[in-house]
Design a protein around this motif. Structure first.
Motif, mmCIF file in Angstrom:
data_model
loop_
_atom_site.group_PDB
_atom_site.id
_atom_site.type_symbol
_atom_site.label_atom_id
_atom_site.label_comp_id
_atom_site.label_asym_id
_atom_site.label_seq_id
_atom_site.Cartn_x
_atom_site.Cartn_y
_atom_site.Cartn_z
ATOM 1 N N ALA A 2 0.749 -1.498 -0.344
ATOM 2 C CA ALA A 2 0.089 -0.289 -0.041
ATOM 3 C C ALA A 2 0.934 1.233 -0.103
ATOM 4 N N ARG A 3 1.653 1.257 0.652
ATOM 5 C CA ARG A 3 3.295 2.416 0.785
ATOM 6 C C ARG A 3 3.106 2.661 -0.587
ATOM 7 N N LEU A 5 1.823 1.823 -3.187
ATOM 8 C CA LEU A 5 1.397 2.098 -4.199
ATOM 9 C C LEU A 5 1.113 3.492 -3.831
ATOM 10 N N ARG A 6 0.234 4.522 -3.124
ATOM 11 C CA ARG A 6 0.370 5.439 -3.007
ATOM 12 C C ARG A 6 1.689 6.515 -3.300
ATOM 13 N N HIS A 79 -7.128 6.520 -4.159
ATOM 14 C CA HIS A 79 -7.187 6.542 -2.699
ATOM 15 C C HIS A 79 -8.110 5.763 -1.618
ATOM 16 N N LEU A 82 -7.346 2.464 -1.417
ATOM 17 C CA LEU A 82 -6.291 1.924 -0.206
ATOM 18 C C LEU A 82 -6.191 1.748 1.376
ATOM 19 N N ARG A 83 -7.609 3.107 1.365
ATOM 20 C CA ARG A 83 -7.554 2.903 2.893
ATOM 21 C C ARG A 83 -9.015 2.279 3.721
ATOM 22 N N VAL A 136 -2.671 -6.853 -5.778
ATOM 23 C CA VAL A 136 -3.555 -6.324 -4.122
ATOM 24 C C VAL A 136 -3.847 -7.879 -4.525
#
Length: 137
Positions: A2-3, A5-6, A79, A82-83, A136
């Motif tokens: 996730a990090r 991807l961000r 985003h 991902l949250r 993912v």
């Protein structure tokens, strides 16, 4: 994951902001290229109205405002995904594919040399997103 991807989403957003900032100068350069090209073809000075008309047609063909808006919407949606919780892999992969498509469209519409670095950065970030999204669940 996730990090990472961000990080790639941020890189894509940065590249889009750079492109937006560089576009006005690239458009001015395009007008000068039109003026020079028409002058060469016609072998004489070209009336300013003709130059502006041709530049307007070229600018219309190279308008990427819709592509920018779609990339920004896709980044915001990514985003949000991902949250969230649960299986988001397929949706994230689809968004990444769409971001890649928009970046490629921008690349094909805007070939000005001054934009190439930012275009390449956007395409690379979108491609990295697509590759990572495949991992993912």
């Amino acid at each position: 994951l996730a990090r990472d991807l961000r990080k790639n989403l941020s890189a894509l957003s940065l590249a889009v902001r750079r492109l937006r900032a560089l576009l006005p100068a690239a458009r001015r350069e395009a007008v000068e290229r039109v003026r020079a090209r028409l002058g060469e073809v016609l072998g004489k000075a070209v009336p300013e109205g003709d130059v502006l008309r041709q530049a307007a047609l070229d600018a219309e063909r190279a308008d990427v405002s819709e592509e920018f808006a779609r990339i920004e919407a896709h980044v915001a949606q990514a985003h949000r995904l991902l949250r969230g919780e649960g299986a988001v892999g397929r949706r994230l992969e689809f968004l990444a594919q769409e971001m890649n498509r928009e970046a490629n469209t921008i690349s094909s519409k805007c070939g000005a040399p001054a934009l190439l670095g930012a275009i390449l950065a956007a395409r690379e970030a979108a491609d990295r997103l697509r590759e990572q999204a495949a991992n993912v669940e």
